[in-house]
Design an enzyme around this catalytic site. Structure first.
Site, PDB file in Angstrom:
ATOM      1  N   SER C  22       0.988  -1.051  -0.128  1.00 28.04           N
ATOM      2  CA  SER C  22       0.103   0.056   0.113  1.00 28.04           C
ATOM      3  C   SER C  22       0.680   1.134  -0.118  1.00 28.04           C
ATOM      4  O   SER C  22       0.332   2.364   0.087  1.00 28.04           O
ATOM      5  CB  SER C  22      -0.970   0.084   1.350  1.00 28.04           C
ATOM      6  OG  SER C  22      -0.236   0.146   2.460  1.00 28.04           O
ATOM      7  N   ASN C 109      -3.024  -2.376  12.376  1.00 30.15           N
ATOM      8  CA  ASN C 109      -4.402  -2.415  12.529  1.00 30.15           C
ATOM      9  C   ASN C 109      -4.592  -1.171  13.073  1.00 30.15           C
ATOM     10  O   ASN C 109      -5.355  -0.181  12.695  1.00 30.15           O
ATOM     11  CB  ASN C 109      -5.070  -3.656  12.872  1.00 30.15           C
ATOM     12  CG  ASN C 109      -4.802  -4.960  12.393  1.00 30.15           C
ATOM     13  OD1 ASN C 109      -4.285  -4.998  11.335  1.00 30.15           O
ATOM     14  ND2 ASN C 109      -5.440  -5.996  12.879  1.00 30.15           N
ATOM     15  N   THR C 154     -38.541  26.759 -10.961  1.00 31.20           N
ATOM     16  CA  THR C 154     -39.011  25.323 -10.665  1.00 31.20           C
ATOM     17  C   THR C 154     -39.302  24.513 -12.007  1.00 31.20           C
ATOM     18  O   THR C 154     -39.649  25.257 -12.917  1.00 31.20           O
ATOM     19  CB  THR C 154     -40.204  25.229  -9.761  1.00 31.20           C
ATOM     20  OG1 THR C 154     -41.381  25.905 -10.240  1.00 31.20           O
ATOM     21  CG2 THR C 154     -40.187  25.870  -8.567  1.00 31.20           C
ATOM     22  N   HIS C 155     -38.783  23.306 -12.197  1.00 31.80           N
ATOM     23  CA  HIS C 155     -38.825  22.667 -13.223  1.00 31.80           C
ATOM     24  C   HIS C 155     -38.130  23.192 -14.415  1.00 31.80           C
ATOM     25  O   HIS C 155     -38.653  23.268 -15.585  1.00 31.80           O
ATOM     26  CB  HIS C 155     -40.504  22.457 -13.724  1.00 31.80           C
ATOM     27  CG  HIS C 155     -41.171  21.983 -12.311  1.00 31.80           C
ATOM     28  ND1 HIS C 155     -41.246  20.467 -12.597  1.00 31.80           N
ATOM     29  CD2 HIS C 155     -42.183  22.505 -11.654  1.00 31.80           C
ATOM     30  CE1 HIS C 155     -42.293  20.377 -11.198  1.00 31.80           C
ATOM     31  NE2 HIS C 155     -42.519  21.580 -10.684  1.00 31.80           N
ATOM     32  N   SER C 276     -12.768  25.305 -28.672  1.00 31.20           N
ATOM     33  CA  SER C 276     -12.525  23.979 -29.527  1.00 31.20           C
ATOM     34  C   SER C 276     -11.596  24.120 -30.352  1.00 31.20           C
ATOM     35  O   SER C 276     -11.285  25.126 -30.880  1.00 31.20           O
ATOM     36  CB  SER C 276     -13.926  24.003 -30.192  1.00 31.20           C
ATOM     37  OG  SER C 276     -13.906  23.115 -31.147  1.00 31.20           O
ATOM     38  N   LYS C 282     -16.260  28.660 -30.797  1.00 38.23           N
ATOM     39  CA  LYS C 282     -16.847  28.215 -29.352  1.00 38.23           C
ATOM     40  C   LYS C 282     -16.281  28.824 -27.963  1.00 38.23           C
ATOM     41  O   LYS C 282     -15.019  29.129 -27.999  1.00 38.23           O
ATOM     42  CB  LYS C 282     -16.497  26.617 -29.189  1.00 38.23           C
ATOM     43  CG  LYS C 282     -17.164  25.882 -30.157  1.00 38.23           C
ATOM     44  CD  LYS C 282     -19.025  25.995 -29.840  1.00 38.23           C
ATOM     45  CE  LYS C 282     -19.531  25.220 -28.791  1.00 38.23           C
ATOM     46  NZ  LYS C 282     -19.482  23.929 -28.458  1.00 38.23           N
ATOM     47  N   ASN C 284     -16.737  27.409 -24.168  1.00 41.97           N
ATOM     48  CA  ASN C 284     -17.466  26.490 -23.531  1.00 41.97           C
ATOM     49  C   ASN C 284     -17.189  26.683 -22.126  1.00 41.97           C
ATOM     50  O   ASN C 284     -16.122  26.930 -21.460  1.00 41.97           O
ATOM     51  CB  ASN C 284     -16.882  25.281 -23.702  1.00 41.97           C
ATOM     52  CG  ASN C 284     -17.354  24.776 -25.320  1.00 41.97           C
ATOM     53  OD1 ASN C 284     -18.343  25.419 -25.957  1.00 41.97           O
ATOM     54  ND2 ASN C 284     -16.494  24.187 -26.181  1.00 41.97           N
ATOM     55  N   GLU C 289     -18.662  21.938 -16.161  1.00 40.39           N
ATOM     56  CA  GLU C 289     -18.980  20.497 -16.746  1.00 40.39           C
ATOM     57  C   GLU C 289     -18.175  19.279 -16.192  1.00 40.39           C
ATOM     58  O   GLU C 289     -18.422  18.358 -15.555  1.00 40.39           O
ATOM     59  CB  GLU C 289     -18.763  20.381 -18.297  1.00 40.39           C
ATOM     60  CG  GLU C 289     -19.796  21.176 -18.916  1.00 40.39           C
ATOM     61  CD  GLU C 289     -19.523  21.275 -20.483  1.00 40.39           C
ATOM     62  OE1 GLU C 289     -20.014  20.237 -21.267  1.00 40.39           O
ATOM     63  OE2 GLU C 289     -18.801  22.121 -20.732  1.00 40.39           O
ATOM     64  N   TYR C 316     -10.134  -6.882  12.050  1.00 43.47           N
ATOM     65  CA  TYR C 316      -9.678  -6.443  10.770  1.00 43.47           C
ATOM     66  C   TYR C 316      -9.626  -7.501   9.701  1.00 43.47           C
ATOM     67  O   TYR C 316      -9.438  -8.559   9.902  1.00 43.47           O
ATOM     68  CB  TYR C 316      -8.294  -5.740  11.151  1.00 43.47           C
ATOM     69  CG  TYR C 316      -7.609  -5.335   9.891  1.00 43.47           C
ATOM     70  CD1 TYR C 316      -7.784  -3.924   9.468  1.00 43.47           C
ATOM     71  CD2 TYR C 316      -6.939  -6.113   9.114  1.00 43.47           C
ATOM     72  CE1 TYR C 316      -6.997  -3.491   8.574  1.00 43.47           C
ATOM     73  CE2 TYR C 316      -6.235  -5.431   7.946  1.00 43.47           C
ATOM     74  CZ  TYR C 316      -6.307  -4.148   7.603  1.00 43.47           C
ATOM     75  OH  TYR C 316      -5.561  -3.479   6.409  1.00 43.47           O
ATOM     76  N   GLN C 321      -7.697  -2.204   3.384  1.00 45.57           N
ATOM     77  CA  GLN C 321      -6.418  -1.583   2.758  1.00 45.57           C
ATOM     78  C   GLN C 321      -7.210  -0.631   1.686  1.00 45.57           C
ATOM     79  O   GLN C 321      -6.486   0.606   1.402  1.00 45.57           O
ATOM     80  CB  GLN C 321      -5.542  -2.308   2.326  1.00 45.57           C
ATOM     81  CG  GLN C 321      -4.203  -1.693   1.582  1.00 45.57           C
ATOM     82  CD  GLN C 321      -3.360  -2.675   1.308  1.00 45.57           C
ATOM     83  OE1 GLN C 321      -2.734  -3.215   2.209  1.00 45.57           O
ATOM     84  NE2 GLN C 321      -2.897  -2.541  -0.043  1.00 45.57           N
ATOM     85  N   LYS C 324      -8.327   3.411   1.795  1.00 36.95           N
ATOM     86  CA  LYS C 324      -7.630   4.574   1.477  1.00 36.95           C
ATOM     87  C   LYS C 324      -7.470   5.205   0.365  1.00 36.95           C
ATOM     88  O   LYS C 324      -7.667   6.344  -0.054  1.00 36.95           O
ATOM     89  CB  LYS C 324      -6.128   4.325   2.247  1.00 36.95           C
ATOM     90  CG  LYS C 324      -6.103   4.157   3.668  1.00 36.95           C
ATOM     91  CD  LYS C 324      -4.591   4.120   4.303  1.00 36.95           C
ATOM     92  CE  LYS C 324      -3.845   2.829   3.455  1.00 36.95           C
ATOM     93  NZ  LYS C 324      -4.695   1.713   4.288  1.00 36.95           N
TER      94      LYS C 324
END
Lengths: 457, 457, 457, 457
Positions: C22, C109, C154-155, C276, C282, C284, C289, C316, C321, C324
Site C-alpha cells: 500500500s 491495524n 422550478t422545473h 474548441s 466556441k 465553453n 462540466e 480487521y 486496505q 484509503k
C-alpha cells in the site's frame, strides 16, 4: 500550447489549465493517438487536402514523436490540455507547418473517442487472454482433483457431495460468461467515430471507409451527434468488469473461509500468505481479502461513470473527460489482479483428509437417501420427511447416519434395503449421479472436455 | 404449509415466516412456475418416476391451479414461504398424493432460477418490442423534420448546424445499442438450470434435454454448483436497463432545456404538461423530469444486486432472494416508462421559427468557414485562428458573422471569395456536408433507411 | 523488510509483495505515522518498557526520518509493505535496536487507523476552511447583487421573482449544511484506537489517556475489536463529500444552462472558458462540466467503500486496505475543486439586461396576482383559476400580462383594482414579500447577516 | 381533481395522470399532511386570511378526513395526483368553500417537504427506539457471556483471546454510532420549509414562527429557493441507514460462518432456521443471509437518490418525487429488520465447548507470549521472531504451544521462566490484560456499564 484561442481576448489562468488538463491520465493513449494521426494523414493525402510531400513529413514526424515517447523523452507535463495537443505540438517541431494541416476536419471529441476505443480494444484482447490463462489453470486443477469428494455448500452449510474438480469448474463457467460479455463489449468498442467532426460531420470530403480499414474498425458510427458523445462502449466494458469482479470476490470468499483452521480445507503456501506485525502465529489470506476489497473499487468505477452520464444533454460535454479516470483504473485493477490470481490459485493446497473428515458422517447424503426411497415408490415429500426424522434422531442420539444398520432404517420405512448403503457414503452418491452438469464421473469428463475446448475459444 | 421440517423439533415463528416470505413479490412468477411443473411432470412420467395416471392428475391439477390464479382466487398470503410452496400446496388439493411426487429430484434453488429466467425472457421480448415501437416513432419524427435546420450542441453551446431529423436520429442509435444489449442479455437468460438439484445434481435419471425442449431453452447449464447460484443473467439485464435509463435521461434533459421559454424550441402539449398548485402561469415538463429521476432508481436496483452478490460464497445463499425485488422493480419502471414515452415524445411540438432565429447570426457556421479556408490551401490551425478572430471582432462590434461583406472578410484572409457566402448560412453548410453519418441530405437518407430497417430487426 | 516471518518457511514472491503493498498511496501518511511513533515512544518510556536513553534515540531518529521525508530522500519503494514498515526500517538505521522495541503492544491495524484519523482530521479542518472561503465569496456576490431581480425556477421554468443575491445565497446554505456534516464527521474521526492491539488489547500496561492527550484525540475507543476494524469514520466523511458534490453539481448545472446564448444570464470570462480545436466560435463552460463530472467520481468512491465493507466479518480484514484509495481520491478531488471553484464563481459576470428582459412580460408575477385576489377575499383556488385563465388568454392573444389594463382585468374578476399594477412587475412583487427566508429587502438583510456570521463559524 | 388548470386548454390523459401520480406511495403521509393543514389553517385565521368560522369548518373537516383515513374509507386512487390533492378534495366535501381558501400562500413543493420531514422525524425516533432495544439485548447477552473465552479474529483467522461478552459488545458500539448519526440526521430533518412558497416566498403575511411552534420544528429554513428543493435531509438519513446496514451485514456474516458445522460456535434454534425442500438434513441460517442481502437494497436506495439529485438545477424539479420511493423502502427495510433481529439474535445458542476446543492449543496466545518476553527485556521485534519460530516448529512437529515444557521454551530464549505458563492459556491471557477497551475483567465491567448507560441515551 493550446489548439484554440482566436476568439479569446485573455488566455486561461495556469491553475485553470492545470485543473482541466487530462494529460496525466491520458498519457497512455499516446501510441493510439499517433496511429490515428497516421491514418488521418494518409486519408488527407488521398483526398488531396495535403500533398504527398506533406504526408511524408507528417509520417516521418510521427515516427519521431513515437520514438520520443518510447525513449521516455516526453513527460506528463501539465502545460498541455491533453495528449492530442501535446502530440500536435511535438509533431510541429518535426514536421513544421504540415502539422498545422493535419487536424483539418477533425475534432478532439471524435479523436479522444477513437483513441480510447483503440486502446480499449487492445486491453480487452489482453484481458481475454488473461482469462483464458486462468481458465487453463482451473481445468488443470479440476483434472487433478477429479476424484476428491468435496461438499457443495448452500447457505454455507454442507449440502450434497460433489468432487473438488467439479467444484473448481464451477468457477470456470463464470469466467466463460465474462469472456462472452467482454467479446460483446469489444463489438461495441470496435465502431469508428471518425468523420463525425464535433457533432455534425465536416464539409471536407473525409474518406471514412479508408480510415476504418486503416484502423481495423469493424464498422463506422451511424450518426455524428451520437458518435462523439456516446460512452456506452465504456459502460458496457465496466459492467463486464463488475461481473468479473463479483466472480473473483466469490472465489476469494470461498478461499478465506476454507482456509480458516476450523475448515482446514485449504492451505495457502507461505509465499502467498501474510503475517502479522504483532501476532507471531498469524498466516493470513490477505491476498484474497485484498482482491475481494478491490472488486468494490471496480463497482465504484462503474457508478462514477453511470452518475456522470446520467442526465447529460446530447452532444459532447466535458463531464465525459472523467470517463477515462474510471476506465483506466478499472483496467489497471483487473489486469493487475489477473496477472497474479492464477498463480496464487494454482498454489493452493487442498487438505483431502480434512475435507473427507468433515463429511464422513454421511449427513450430506440425505438427498440421495430420500431419492432412493422415491425410486422405491415413496412420494418425494414423504421420503423427505422420513429422512428428515432419521437425521433429527441421529443428532439427538449422537449417532451418525452412515453408521445406521438396516434394522434401524427399516423402523422409518420398510422400503429400505441393503442397497441403500452405498448411498450413505458421499463417494457412493457421486457414482449414482446421472445427469449432465453433475459431478457424475462420465458427466464430469464431458464437462472437462467442454471446458478445455472453451478455454481455448 | 412448508416443504421441509422432518428434522426440526419446533416450527418457525409467524413473524419469522412473514419476514422470510417472498410470496408478495414472486406472485407474478406463478404462470412460469406452473409451466415448469408441467414440463417436470411430463419428464418424470417419461423416466417412469410417476405413472401416466399420476401425470394426468398432475396436469389436470395444474390447469386448475392456473385457472385459480387467472380467476383471482389465490391471494398473496403470507402463510407460504414462496410461490412454489403455494402452488405445490394448491396442487395437492386437486391432484392428491401425486402432487407429493412431483418435486422429486428438484430443488427450489433451481426452480426459482428457472421461473425467473422464463419470466425475464418473456419481459425482454416485450421490452425489445417496446423499443422497436419507440424507434419507429423516432424514424417518423425524423422523417418529418428532415429539412429543419437545427443546432447540434456541445457543452450545451451551439456547435454546428445539423437537421432536426438528424438530431432526432441521434436518439435512435442509442436504443439500437440497447436492443443489442438486451439480446445479449436474453442469450444469457435462456440457459436452463434444471437438473442441477440443490448444487450437485440428483441420483434420479432426470432428462434435461427433454426439459430444455419443452421449455424452449437454448441450452443447459454446464455445472450444477454454478447453475443454481449464478445471478449473472439478472445483472446483465439490469446493466442493459441502466444504459437504457441513461439514454432516456439524456432525452429528458434535452427536452427540459429545449422547452424553457429561453430556448423555446419545444412545446409540450397541455395533455402531457403539469401545472402548479400555487403559480397559475406554470406549464411544467414534469413527465421528463420524472423519467429522468426514475433512471436513478434503475441504477439503484443494479447497485442493490451488485452489492448483494459481492463476496458471496459458492452455492445458493438466501441473499439471492432479494434479486427479484430489484429485478421486478427495474422491469416495472422500464416498461411503465416505455409504455408512455413514445406517445409523449411524438406529441412534442418543435417551434421552427424559434430554432431558426437562435442560429441566424451564422456563428454556428464557423467550422465550415475555417474548412473553406482549408480547401483554399490555408493550414487548418491558421484557418481556425482567422475565423476565431473574426468571431471575436463581430462580438465586440455587435455585428453578425452572416452580415459580413466580402471586403471585411478579406481583411482577415485574402483567400475569402464570394463562394464563401453559402457557408455563412446554416442551411448552406448542411448542403456542403459529404461524409456518411452526417446530416448531408443524401447521407441522411441512407441513415434513415438503415434506421427504418433496424427498427424492424 | 517485513515485520513478520518467524513462522514462515518461505518468503513472499516479489510480485505478491508488490501486489499487496500500500506504500504507493499511504506515503502521504508519513508525518502522521511519525507523530504516532513519537507519542508511542514517550508512552513506552513512561510505563518503563523502554529506557530514557532509548526514548532519546528514538525521538532523534524520528526527527531524522521526518527530515528524510521532507528532503525527498525517501521514495515510494515497493519493497516495503506499507508506510509503517518503511518508517520502522528507516528508524532502525538511525536509532538501532531501540527501534525494534518501539512496536511493542501495538498492531498495524490500530496504527493505520490512527494515522488515517489524524490525517483526515487535518484534511477536514482544511476543507471546512475552504468552504468558509467559498461562503465568503457567495456572501460578497450576493451583497453586490441584492437588488437585481432574478427569476427563481422550478422545473427549469420561471416560477417567481427573487433577487440574484437571494438566488446566490441559496447556494450558501447548502454548504452550511456540508460544514455541519463535516463537523459531525470530524467528531467520529477524532476517536483514538490505540491500545486496541490487533483486536483484543495487549498485556503491556499501555497508557491510553497519555496517548490521547499527546495526539489531541477527543476520546478513546470503547471496544478493541471494533476499534481496529471500524471504517465508519471514513464512510461518514465520504458521505459528507457526496452531499457536497451534489451541491457543487447543482451550481454547475445552473451555470452551464444560464451561460447558453439562449439564456445569456451568465458570461464566463475568457480565463475560465475553453475553446474548441475544431469550431473557432466556441467558448465553453468546461470548468463547470468537469466539476459536475467529478462529482460522479466522488459517488464512486463512496460506493467502492460501501461495497467493500458490506458483509465483512468482525475484526480487521485486509479488504480495508482499499479504503484509503477511495478516501484519498475523494479528498484530492474535493480539495482540488474547492481550491479553484470560488475564484471561478466570483469571476462570473451576470448580464442584468438579459435577465431582466427574460421576465419583463410579468408572467412570473402570476402567484402574486392570485394572492392579491386572496387578500381581496377570493378563495385561493378560485383566484388561481382566474389568473390561469388570464395567462392562457394572454398567450393566445400574444399580449403580455404586464400590459393588461384594469378593464381587461376586471373582466376576469371585479376585485381587481389599480393597486394590482405594482404586482405585475417582478420588482414590485419582491417589495411586497414579507416572510423570513424570502428575498423581501429586510428579510434578505437578515439572511445576509446570518450568512455572514455563519461563514465565520 | 387537480389543483391547477386555468391556463390549460386540454386536460392530461389518463395514462399520463396515472404515470405521474405519487399517491400509491405517499398515502402514508396522510396524517402528517392533515397535521400541516391544521397548523396552516390556524395560522391563516391568525393573520385573518380566513375567518374564525371558516377555521372551525376546516378543522372539523380535517377531523372528518382523518377519521375517513383511519376507518379505511379512502383508497389509493389514481385519480389524484398526490396525497395533498386527495385531502384537499375530500376536505372540500366536508368544509365546502373554506377548503378552497386553505392553500393560500402555500406550494406543494414546501408541503411535501414538510410532510416528509414530519414523517421522517417520527420514524427516526422509532428507529432509535428499536436500536435501543437491540442494544439492551446485546448488553444482556454480553453480561451472560462475560466469562466465556472467545477468539477474536482478524482476516478470519484466530487472532487473540477475548471474551464472548466483549465480542458481543463489539456490535453494541457500532449501533451507538448509528444512533449518533440518526440524531444528527434528525436535526437536519427538523427544519421547517413552510413559508418558502414555490421558491420565493409569498406576498401573504404568513407567520412562520407560529407554524414552527405548532409543528414542533426546531428551526425554519433560511432561504426559500433552497427550502423547497433541498433533499439533504433524506440523503443524510439514507446514509445513516447504509452504515447501519453495513453493521447488520457484518453480524450476519459472523453468524453464518460461526454456525457452519466446521465452526460450530453458534446454533440457530429451529424457530429461526429454514430447511431445504430437497435436502432433508438442512438447517440453514436463511434469516441472516436475507438480512445481509437486504443491506444491498438499502445501498441501492441511497444510490438511487444520489443519482437523481446529481446535476439538478436550483429549485424544485419533479425528479424529486422519486426520493420518497427510495426513502420509504429504506425505512420499511430497516424497521422490518429491526423488529425481528433482536429476538433472533437473542435466541442464538453459543456452544462453549466447541468454542473452547477451537483455541485450546494455545496458538492464539502468541502475542501475549511475545509481550511476556518484552517485559523480560527482549526487544519486541526479536520476541516476535522467537515466538514465530516456536509456532512454526510446533506446527511441523504436530505439537501444541500449550503443551511445551519450560526446557523446550528455553531453547528459544533463556528469558522464559515458569511464569509464562498462565499465558499459554487463553483465559490466562485475558486476566493479564490491562488497558481500557480490552476484555480484561475490570475493564469489561466499565465497558458494560458505559454500554448500559448509553443504550438508555
Amino acid at each position: 500550447m493550446k489548439l484554440w484561442g482566436g476568439r479569446f481576448r485573455r488566455g486561461p489562468t495556469d491553475k485553470f489549465v492545470s485543473f482541466e488538463s487530462s494529460l496525466s491520465f491520458d498519457f497512455r493513449l499516446a501510441p493510439f493517438d499517433i496511429a490515428v494521426n497516421r491514418a488521418w494523414a494518409k486519408m488527407l493525402a488521398k483526398i488531396e487536402i495535403i500533398s504527398d510531400s506533406e504526408l511524408k513529413k507528417i509520417l516521418a514526424g510521427l515516427d519521431d514523436v513515437e520514438n520520443d515517447f518510447e525513449k521516455g523523452r516526453i513527460g506528463r507535463d501539465d502545460k498541455f490540455e491533453d495528449i492530442h495537443t501535446l502530440i500536435e505540438d511535438r509533431l510541429f517541431t518535426y514536421a513544421g507547418v504540415a502539422a498545422r494541416k493535419l487536424p483539418a476536419g477533425r475534432s478532439r471529441n471524435e479523436l479522444i473517442s477513437t483513441d480510447v476505443r483503440l486502446y480499449l480494444r487492445d486491453r480487452i484482447d489482453y484481458i481475454i487472454g488473461q482469462i483464458r490463462g486462468f481458465q487453463r489453470r482451473l481445468v488443470a486443477r479440476a483434472t487433478e482433483n477429479s476424484k476428491v469428494v468435496f461438499p457443495a455448500f448452500t447457505h454455507l452449510q454442507p449440502a450434497v457431495p460433489v468432487t473438488l474438480g467439479h467444484f473448481i469448474l464451477n468457477y470456470f463457467w463464470k469466467f466463460e460468461r465474462d469472456k462472452r460479455f467482454l467479446k460483446f463489449a469489444k463489438d461495441e468498442v470496435n465502431v469508428m467515430p471518425l468523420g463525425a467532426g464535433a457533432a455534425g460531420g465536416t464539409t471536407l470530403p473525409i474518406d471514412r471507409e479508408f480510415l476504418m480499414r486503416e484502423l481495423l474498425f469493424s464498422k463506422v458510427f451511424e450518426n455524428s451527434v451520437d458518435a462523439t458523445s456516446s460512452r456506452d462502449f465504456i459502460l458496457v466494458f465496466l459492467e463486464a468488469c463488475v461481473n468479473m469482479g463479483i466472480h473473483l470476490s466469490g472465489i476469494c470468499e470461498d478461499v478465506v473461509i476454507f482456509s480458516t483452521p476450523h475448515f482446514g480445507y485449504i492451505r495457502i503456501p507461505d509465499e502467498y500468505s501474510t503475517g502479522s506485525s504483532l501476532m507471531p502465529q498469524k498466516k493470513n489470506p490477505d491476498f484474497f481479502e485484498l482482491v475481494r476489497g478491490k472488486t468494490g473499487k471496480i463497482m465504484g468505477n462503474l457508478i462514477a461513470l453511470m452518475a456522470a452520464l446520467k442526465g447529460l444533454p446530447s452532444g459532447y460535454n466535458r463531464d465525459l473527460q472523467e470517463d477515462k479516470v474510471s476506465l483506466f483504473d478499472a483496467i489497471d485493477e483487473i489486469t493487475e489482479i489477473l496477472e497474479i490470481f492464477p498463480s496464487v490459485f494454482s498454489s493452493l493446497e487442498f487438505d483431502e483428509a480434512r475435507i473427507s473428515k468433515s463429511i464422513e458422517d454421511g449427513t450430506i447424503c440425505a438427498q440421495a437417501v430420500a431419492e432412493y426411497l422415491v425410486q422405491k415408490g415413496v412420494p418425494f415429500r414423504e421420503a423427505h420427511g422420513i429422512v428428515g426424522r432419521i437425521i433429527a434422531d441421529c443428532e439427538a442420539a449422537g449417532t451418525k447416519l452412515r453408521d445406521l444398520k438396516i434394522d434401524a432404517l427399516k423402523m422409518y420405512s420398510n422400503r429400505f434395503a441393503a442397497d441403500v448403503f452405498p448411498l450413505l457414503d458421499p463417494a457412493g452418491v457421486i457414482k449414482q449421479l446421472a445427469v449432465s452438469g453433475s459431478p457424475a464421473p462420465l458427466r464430469f469428463e464431458q464437462q472437462l472436455r467442454m471446458a478445455y475446448e472453451q478455454s481455448e475459444g
